[in-house]
Design an enzyme around this catalytic site. Sequence first.
Site, PDB file in Angstrom:
ATOM      1  CE  LYS A   1      42.391   5.376  41.024  1.00 41.14           C
ATOM      2  NZ  LYS A   1      40.985   5.873  41.081  1.00 41.14           N
TER       3      LYS A   1
ATOM      4  CB  THR B   1      38.240   8.253  42.247  1.00 43.18           C
ATOM      5  OG1 THR B   1      37.185   8.180  43.208  1.00 43.18           O
ATOM      6  CG2 THR B   1      39.103   9.466  42.548  1.00 43.18           C
TER       7      THR B   1
ATOM      8  CE  LYS C   1      36.693   9.669  46.436  1.00 44.03           C
ATOM      9  NZ  LYS C   1      36.364   8.480  45.649  1.00 44.03           N
TER      10      LYS C   1
END
Length: 287
Positions: A240, A97, A172
């Site tokens: 993150k 990701t 995502k």
Amino acid sequence: MGTVIGFIGIGVMGKSMVRNLQKNGYHVLIYTRTKDKAEDLIREGAEWKESPKEVTGQSNIVITMVGYPHDVEHVYFGVDGIFNGISPGKIVVDMTTSTPTLAKKIAQEAQKRGIGALDAPVSGGDIGARNGTLSIMVGGSKETFERLKPVFEILGNNVVYQGEAGSGQHTKMCNQIAIASNMIGVMEALVYARKAGLDPEKMLQSISTGAAGSWSMSNLLPRVLKEDYSPGFFVKHFIKDMGIALEEAHKMDLKLPGLELAKQMYEAIAEKGEGESGTQALIKYWS
């Protein structure tokens, strides 16, 4: 010899993904920064290489699954990186990701070199990786996607082509945005149940199959009830991801207050030392 797959990044999910590729007959070359983490895979037949460049030189397809965008940048563009060891006709797939911007940069560099490139982040955690039931969101060339579809179908059972380079990463972000607020709701339900004197397991039995049901409720709340905070997905990585989503939202002049709150709450538990825990450790925000 048939198709050889290189796999760079042997973490919680990467390890299970390599095993599934091996079970389906692929010879897999692997590299990760800490070789000790890969010893069991090596015993099971995976072949260790000393750098991403070395993996790439001997593979037809290279899959990367590392931690952060700066890791992706290093693995692809570093001195011993993928682009210094690759030849035309091969395919690279970043399943980390990461940022849509970096996905586009990789795709542009790959195109210059006559290489196929896809961004294909996943959802489903350690359970999905182990069972080969990940949701895989793919951006890049449709033709390259079709070539890779049989490999993706080993790793996941919901493989969707989203569009041009970067589209997988944007999808995502949508996934992480939805999970972030949902995790708050799931944990608040448990906190409320305990305060009201309910049996949490009976509460879960009642609400998990109705309109309140979610993957997080069915798969992560039972771990909380067992006080199991082992990572299917690390708190530090979720922070993150939320940061990436907020940066992208800012670029689009979009306000996401639910996501902002979730990130603040996760940062609070990370400051208490929960960065290496699974995302279900959010329950500790109330302790």
